[in-house]
Design an enzyme around this catalytic site. Structure first.
Site, PDB file in Angstrom:
ATOM      1  N   ASN A   9       0.830  -1.206   0.000  1.00  0.00           N
ATOM      2  CA  ASN A   9       0.000   0.000   0.000  1.00  0.00           C
ATOM      3  C   ASN A   9       0.863   1.253   0.000  1.00  0.00           C
ATOM      4  OD1 ASN A   9      -2.719  -0.996   0.019  1.00  0.00           O
ATOM      5  ND2 ASN A   9      -2.333  -1.766   2.082  1.00  0.00           N
ATOM      6  N   ASN A  10       2.179   1.059  -0.147  1.00  0.00           N
ATOM      7  CA  ASN A  10       3.101   2.190  -0.098  1.00  0.00           C
ATOM      8  C   ASN A  10       3.441   2.615  -1.539  1.00  0.00           C
ATOM      9  OD1 ASN A  10       5.479   3.729  -0.006  1.00  0.00           O
ATOM     10  ND2 ASN A  10       6.062   2.851   1.956  1.00  0.00           N
ATOM     11  N   ASN A  12       5.267   4.952  -2.632  1.00  0.00           N
ATOM     12  CA  ASN A  12       6.685   5.260  -2.863  1.00  0.00           C
ATOM     13  C   ASN A  12       7.446   4.008  -3.304  1.00  0.00           C
ATOM     14  OD1 ASN A  12       5.868   6.953  -0.130  1.00  0.00           O
ATOM     15  ND2 ASN A  12       6.987   8.167  -1.621  1.00  0.00           N
ATOM     16  N   LYS A  13       7.101   2.876  -2.683  1.00  0.00           N
ATOM     17  CA  LYS A  13       7.757   1.615  -3.064  1.00  0.00           C
ATOM     18  C   LYS A  13       7.422   1.267  -4.519  1.00  0.00           C
ATOM     19  CE  LYS A  13       7.728  -0.825   1.427  1.00  0.00           C
ATOM     20  NZ  LYS A  13       7.235  -2.063   2.085  1.00  0.00           N
ATOM     21  N   ASP A  69       9.156  -6.357   2.821  1.00  0.00           N
ATOM     22  CA  ASP A  69       9.166  -5.669   4.101  1.00  0.00           C
ATOM     23  C   ASP A  69      10.565  -5.083   4.250  1.00  0.00           C
ATOM     24  OD1 ASP A  69       7.436  -4.983   6.216  1.00  0.00           O
ATOM     25  OD2 ASP A  69       8.484  -6.321   7.578  1.00  0.00           O
ATOM     26  N   PHE A 149      11.268   9.073   0.734  1.00  0.00           N
ATOM     27  CA  PHE A 149      10.242   8.887   1.764  1.00  0.00           C
ATOM     28  C   PHE A 149      10.890   8.279   3.010  1.00  0.00           C
ATOM     29  CE2 PHE A 149       9.468   4.219   1.718  1.00  0.00           C
ATOM     30  CZ  PHE A 149      10.228   3.869   0.616  1.00  0.00           C
ATOM     31  N   GLY A 150      10.073   8.099   4.023  1.00  0.00           N
ATOM     32  CA  GLY A 150      10.536   7.424   5.239  1.00  0.00           C
ATOM     33  C   GLY A 150      11.760   8.101   5.855  1.00  0.00           C
ATOM     34  N   LYS A 172      19.540   7.114  -6.103  1.00  0.00           N
ATOM     35  CA  LYS A 172      19.227   6.224  -4.982  1.00  0.00           C
ATOM     36  C   LYS A 172      19.375   4.763  -5.410  1.00  0.00           C
ATOM     37  CE  LYS A 172      15.729   4.969  -1.507  1.00  0.00           C
ATOM     38  NZ  LYS A 172      14.458   5.232  -0.841  1.00  0.00           N
TER      39      LYS A 172
HETATM   40  P1  ITT Z   1       3.597  -2.009   2.837  1.00  0.00           P
HETATM   41  O1  ITT Z   1       3.682  -2.877   4.053  1.00  0.00           O
HETATM   42  O2  ITT Z   1       2.184  -1.780   2.381  1.00  0.00           O
HETATM   43  O3  ITT Z   1       4.495  -2.492   1.729  1.00  0.00           O
HETATM   44  P2  ITT Z   1       4.881  -0.034   4.542  1.00  0.00           P
HETATM   45  O4  ITT Z   1       5.179   1.425   4.391  1.00  0.00           O
HETATM   46  O5  ITT Z   1       4.109  -0.488   5.739  1.00  0.00           O
HETATM   47  O6  ITT Z   1       4.142  -0.536   3.202  1.00  0.00           O
HETATM   48  P3  ITT Z   1       7.121  -1.508   5.518  1.00  0.00           P
HETATM   49  O7  ITT Z   1       6.339  -2.277   6.487  1.00  0.00           O
HETATM   50  O8  ITT Z   1       8.188  -2.238   4.734  1.00  0.00           O
HETATM   51  O9  ITT Z   1       6.223  -0.812   4.421  1.00  0.00           O
HETATM   52  O10 ITT Z   1       7.672  -0.253   6.286  1.00  0.00           O
HETATM   53  C1  ITT Z   1       8.937   0.098   6.340  1.00  0.00           C
HETATM   54  C2  ITT Z   1       9.059   1.561   6.717  1.00  0.00           C
HETATM   55  O11 ITT Z   1      10.462   1.798   6.632  1.00  0.00           O
HETATM   56  C3  ITT Z   1       8.390   2.527   5.764  1.00  0.00           C
HETATM   57  O12 ITT Z   1       7.125   2.935   6.173  1.00  0.00           O
HETATM   58  C4  ITT Z   1       9.380   3.694   5.778  1.00  0.00           C
HETATM   59  O13 ITT Z   1       9.156   4.505   6.893  1.00  0.00           O
HETATM   60  C5  ITT Z   1      10.706   2.991   5.959  1.00  0.00           C
HETATM   61  N1  ITT Z   1      11.334   2.697   4.671  1.00  0.00           N
HETATM   62  C6  ITT Z   1      11.170   1.607   3.878  1.00  0.00           C
HETATM   63  N2  ITT Z   1      11.915   1.712   2.767  1.00  0.00           N
HETATM   64  C7  ITT Z   1      12.553   2.896   2.848  1.00  0.00           C
HETATM   65  C8  ITT Z   1      13.450   3.589   2.006  1.00  0.00           C
HETATM   66  O14 ITT Z   1      13.843   3.092   0.844  1.00  0.00           O
HETATM   67  N3  ITT Z   1      13.901   4.770   2.421  1.00  0.00           N
HETATM   68  C9  ITT Z   1      13.519   5.290   3.589  1.00  0.00           C
HETATM   69  N4  ITT Z   1      12.669   4.717   4.436  1.00  0.00           N
HETATM   70  C10 ITT Z   1      12.186   3.524   4.074  1.00  0.00           C
END
Ligand code: ITT
Length: 191
Positions: A9-10, A12-13, A69, A149-150, A172
């Site tokens: 659901n992300n 950005n991914k 994840d 993001f993140g 990146k």
């Molecule tokens: P999904 O489970 O729906 O895929 P999510 O955002 O919950 O989405 P994660 O459980 O993998 O995904 O969460 C990991 C968190 O880590 C994410 O919300 C970001 O805050 C951080 N994160 C993941 N990848 C990152 C990146 O490439 N750069 C910076 N922060 C990142």
């Protein structure tokens, strides 16, 4: 062109993975597949959570799919926030609050070493396979940059002097954990 559902659901991914794959194969996001659920992440490891997300979507669609994840692991905090990276500062899943908490917890600590780890779980014709990608780097003391993001504004990968948030997507991808894991997936898929 092959297609796969990306169980996330992300957005950005999704953007990052599409930029890595180019024309190699087509990614369908959950939104595009018309699936609107908050996928559970109940486990203590990235691998178990990635596989849980993939299994949930596979059981709904009965089709090939993958999930990932990702966690940020710091040396000085024994791997924190790790598997809890998305909800580090609470259920609100705020990138800003998560960074604030991380910087507060690392304040006055000299060891700023950290790594991003991505675990991908793909389910192909009912069979599950897992891949990992790691990017080592350091956490700086103040945010820099507006991209990504993140935790990107506070993470500098080894080999660069920019944070991920100061880089274009292409930059990146030179260093990224996600890129390394996706490359293993594409090799496995032979595309
Ligand atoms: P999904 O489970 O729906 O895929 P999510 O955002 O919950 O989405 P994660 O459980 O993998 O995904 O969460 C990991 C968190 O880590 C994410 O919300 C970001 O805050 C951080 N994160 C993941 N990848 C990152 C990146 O490439 N750069 C910076 N922060 C990142």
């Amino acid at each position: 062109m092959k297609t796969l559902i990306f169980a996330t659901n992300n957005s950005n991914k999704v953007t990052e993975v599409r930029s890595i794959l180019g024309e190699k194969f087509k990614i369908i996001s959950l939104a595009e597949a018309g699936i609107n659920i908050d996928i559970p992440e109940p486990y203590d490891t990235l691998e178990e959570n990635a596989c849980e997300k993939a299994r949930v979507i596979n059981s709904i669609t009965r089709g090939n799919c993958f999930a990932e994840d990702t966690g940020l692991e710091t040396d000085a905090l024994n791997g924190e926030p790790g598997v809890k990276s998305a909800r580090y500062a609470g259920e609100g899943r705020s990138f800003e609050k998560n960074i604030d908490k991380l910087l507060t917890r690392l304040k006055d600590l000299e060891n700023r070493k950290a790594q991003f780890k991505t675990v991908i779980c793909v389910i192909l014709n009912g069979e599950q396979t897992v891949f990992e990608g790691i990017c080592k780097g350091t956490i700086i003391k103040e945010r820099r940059g507006n991209s990504g993001f993140g935790y990107d504004p506070v993470f500098i990968p080894e080999g660069s002097d920019k944070t991920f948030a100061e880089m274009t997507l292409a930059e990146k991808n030179i260093f990224s954990h996600r890129k390394k894991a996706i490359e293993k997936l594409t090799t496995f898929l032979k595309i």
